[in-house]
Design an enzyme around this catalytic site. Structure first.
Site, short mmCIF file in Angstrom:
data_model
loop_
_atom_site.label_atom_id
_atom_site.label_comp_id
_atom_site.label_asym_id
_atom_site.label_seq_id
_atom_site.Cartn_x
_atom_site.Cartn_y
_atom_site.Cartn_z
CD GLU A 68 32.53 33.76 38.02
OE1 GLU A 68 32.82 33.55 36.82
OE2 GLU A 68 33.18 34.54 38.75
CG ASP A 117 38.90 39.20 31.55
OD1 ASP A 117 39.96 39.71 31.11
OD2 ASP A 117 38.28 38.31 30.94
CG ASP A 153 48.12 40.19 39.86
OD1 ASP A 153 47.02 40.25 39.26
OD2 ASP A 153 49.03 39.40 39.54
CD GLU A 193 38.73 31.58 45.87
OE1 GLU A 193 37.80 30.86 46.25
OE2 GLU A 193 38.56 32.76 45.50
CE1 TYR A 194 42.96 33.22 39.40
CE2 TYR A 194 40.88 34.41 39.55
CZ TYR A 194 41.68 33.46 38.95
OH TYR A 194 41.18 32.72 37.89
CD GLU A 195 44.20 39.95 48.63
OE1 GLU A 195 44.73 40.74 49.43
OE2 GLU A 195 42.95 39.85 48.49
#
Length: 212
Positions: A68, A117, A153, A193-195
């Site tokens: 990260e 990103d 997504d 988390e984003y999923e």
């Protein structure tokens, strides 16, 4: 939007026994760092670490390295591990383009790319983690039978990625535009988390798996 400025985060990362502060010295020696010869899998752009930490807990016979670039995000992943034992997990704060300085040829078993990103401007296409330029890097560090797994997504980024895989000389092993409704590809899926956030909003999750 990701936080990018948490006071004291870099110092806290430097003091953590999960963080590798000079990863380049471990190139070709990651099995020595983990103390075994288990497979090594990496996640590039791991965010707050939910995905890779869960994998490490579920698969103690596999070593995981999370990468990260934002210290303010990486510190959240380290904080999540404070009260659990994860000897098969390490973190690196670095830019993705330097992975070949950190991992040796064929040292990595699998690469995970999750909700990367999108770099929407055309002139930034080569910065996308599924660009053919990045697949060249993956080709160098992945074992011959290694795979890249990508979830997003973002429709445009996924379409771009589907086109880049063959352009890079790789094979599309599997693909879906709606992971959570694909009975085969969703098996064993660990959510990021984003999923979790995007799927709750009703956004379909896309996934591809590529090899050479």
């Amino acid at each position: 939007m990701r936080l990018r400025n948490v006071p004291g985060s870099r110092e806290a990362i430097a003091e953590s026994n999960l963080a590798i502060n000079e990863p380049q010295v471990l190139k070709g020696k990651w099995n020595e760092e983990f103390g075994n010869n288990n497979p090594i899998r990496i996640e590039i752009g791991m965010g707050k670490g939910r995905f890779i930490t869960q994998l490490a807990l579920e698969n103690p016979d596999i070593n995981y390295v999370g990468i990260e670039k934002y210290s303010s995000v990486l510190i959240r992943a380290i904080e999540k591990c404070q009260d659990i034992e994860v000897p098969n997990l390490r973190f690196i704060r670095m830019e993705a383009e330097y992975i070949c300085d950190v991992f040796n040829k064929e040292e990595v078993d699998r690469i995970y790319l999750n909700f990367s990103d999108p770099w929407p401007k055309d002139r930034h296409a080569k910065r996308r983690l599924t660009s053919k330029q990045f697949f060249e890097r993956y080709d160098n560090i992945l074992k011959k039978d290694g795979v890249v797994e990508f979830k997003t997504d973002n429709d445009l980024l996924f379409q771009f990625s589907l086109e880049q895989v063959p352009e890079a000389g790789w094979n599309l092993v599997a693909q879906t535009w709606d992971l959570h409704n694909d009975s085969e590809m969703v098996k064993g899926n660990v959510m990021t988390e984003y999923e979790s956030k995007f799927s709750q909003m009703g956004n379909p999750i896309h996934k591809l798996v590529a090899n050479r």
